[in-house]
Design an enzyme around this catalytic site. Sequence first.
Site, PDB file in Angstrom:
ATOM      1  N   ILE A 131       0.910  -1.177   0.121  1.00  0.00           N
ATOM      2  CA  ILE A 131      -0.071  -0.055  -0.235  1.00  0.00           C
ATOM      3  C   ILE A 131       0.659   1.278  -0.076  1.00  0.00           C
ATOM      4  CG2 ILE A 131      -1.911  -1.243   1.196  1.00  0.00           C
ATOM      5  CD1 ILE A 131      -1.181   0.665   3.587  1.00  0.00           C
ATOM      6  N   ASP A 132       2.000   1.218   0.379  1.00  0.00           N
ATOM      7  CA  ASP A 132       2.999   2.329   0.518  1.00  0.00           C
ATOM      8  C   ASP A 132       3.300   2.930  -0.993  1.00  0.00           C
ATOM      9  OD1 ASP A 132       2.966   2.114   3.226  1.00  0.00           O
ATOM     10  OD2 ASP A 132       4.726   1.486   3.481  1.00  0.00           O
ATOM     11  N   HIS A 274      -4.009  -0.121  10.529  1.00  0.00           N
ATOM     12  CA  HIS A 274      -4.382  -1.210   9.740  1.00  0.00           C
ATOM     13  C   HIS A 274      -5.662  -1.259   8.754  1.00  0.00           C
ATOM     14  CE1 HIS A 274      -0.798  -2.053  12.151  1.00  0.00           C
ATOM     15  NE2 HIS A 274      -0.516  -2.987  11.245  1.00  0.00           N
TER      16      HIS A 274
HETATM   17  O1  F6P Z   1       2.264  -2.175   4.208  1.00  0.00           O
HETATM   18  C1  F6P Z   1       3.327  -1.371   4.486  1.00  0.00           C
HETATM   19  C2  F6P Z   1       3.279  -0.860   6.002  1.00  0.00           C
HETATM   20  O2  F6P Z   1       1.811  -0.178   5.879  1.00  0.00           O
HETATM   21  C3  F6P Z   1       4.101   0.180   6.557  1.00  0.00           C
HETATM   22  O3  F6P Z   1       3.723   1.312   6.113  1.00  0.00           O
HETATM   23  C4  F6P Z   1       3.939   0.170   8.065  1.00  0.00           C
HETATM   24  O4  F6P Z   1       4.939   0.758   8.699  1.00  0.00           O
HETATM   25  C5  F6P Z   1       3.940  -1.298   8.115  1.00  0.00           C
HETATM   26  O5  F6P Z   1       3.212  -1.917   6.917  1.00  0.00           O
HETATM   27  C6  F6P Z   1       3.311  -1.918   9.348  1.00  0.00           C
HETATM   28  O6  F6P Z   1       3.127  -3.152   9.293  1.00  0.00           O
HETATM   29  P1  F6P Z   1       2.758  -4.242  10.467  1.00  0.00           P
HETATM   30  O7  F6P Z   1       2.196  -3.442  11.466  1.00  0.00           O
HETATM   31  O8  F6P Z   1       1.809  -5.392   9.963  1.00  0.00           O
HETATM   32  O9  F6P Z   1       4.223  -4.732  10.826  1.00  0.00           O
END
Ligand code: F6P
Length: 353
Positions: A131-132, A274
């Site tokens: 998504i980034d 999330h």
């Molecule tokens: O999917 C990418 C991302 O959204 C990053 O921007 C974010 O820091 C990370 O995932 C967080 O992921 P998780 O909390 O699942 O480790």
Amino acid sequence: QKRIGILTSGGDCPGLNAVIRAVVSHARLTYNWEVLGIPYATQGLLERQTIPLDLHCFDLGGIDPLLSMGGTILGTINKGDTLARATAIVASYHALALNALIAIGGDGSLAILHRLARLGNWNIVAIPKTIDNDVALTERAIGFDTAVNTITDALNRLTFTAASHDRVMVVEVMGRTSGHLALHAGIAGGADCILIPEISYSIAKICKHIQDLRDRVHRRFAIIVVAKGAKPATETPSCDAASLKDCGIGQYITTQISRYFTEHIDIRASVLGHIQRGGIPSAADRLMATAFGKAAVDLIAQERYDRMVAWQNGQVIPVPLQEVLSHCPLFVNPQSYLVETARAVGVYVGNFT
Ligand code: F6P
């Protein structure tokens, strides 16, 4: 006849199941290959777990749910310790007698898998997802479009509540090192300020912008979008580094802004978290997922490995995985047309310190 594996690695996002569906459909219908799903990325590979995937194997009452289902039916992991277990993972790949592996991941996961594939002399084709949207050499990664839509929807909702209460709303969105999500959704959602890791900003300028809206257009609410990885402004009033770590950048700059104003200002922070990664994939993500899945299978048929499928100028093209990784993460160019566009319509996107 080939036997191929497919896995999803790193944080989940909408559109992963649509890729799996496209890979299985094309591999079975066009080439009649065997397709094995590897659950939980390298963890499943290490444990030699496989899920046989076939046409219609997930149908519910004749309906194929994969195209529209968020997350990943294969499960995924978001940890990077696999190089320590490299020998065992390499041995597992060969024990499974795979001809090639399709890896759907972001830059971190793809870097690990690329190194493992080189070490173990195995065949890999990569599909970008995150998504980034910070994977290099592709204009889009799977999941980005849906996340932009989710954030835009959230900004619309927050605008109504902010307007009703004459409030400033600071909205923290994902984007650890790059601000693509904040920039795209901020423009689409009508934000007043967009703060991203690539461009420095000033609390004084943000507050002046809020004040200008009040004085010039009599608007007493404002929406500020801040990427998770945006750096704090260094000017006073400062909050200490420990509190930034504890509360996150959204709350941190909320405190900075409220301290800057001499009179009381009604301001709230909101962290989308999330929720940005969940949800039903957008039409654009489904379309790209299908095109990427098809292209990855064709690359294996042509035995062109160590490549990533990329979206460039409305087409899917293969690019060397090594080259992609050497340019990751892909940052927002501060001189880009989108930054210029945001500023042209009156959004404060940082700088002018
Ligand atoms: O999917 C990418 C991302 O959204 C990053 O921007 C974010 O820091 C990370 O995932 C967080 O992921 P998780 O909390 O699942 O480790």
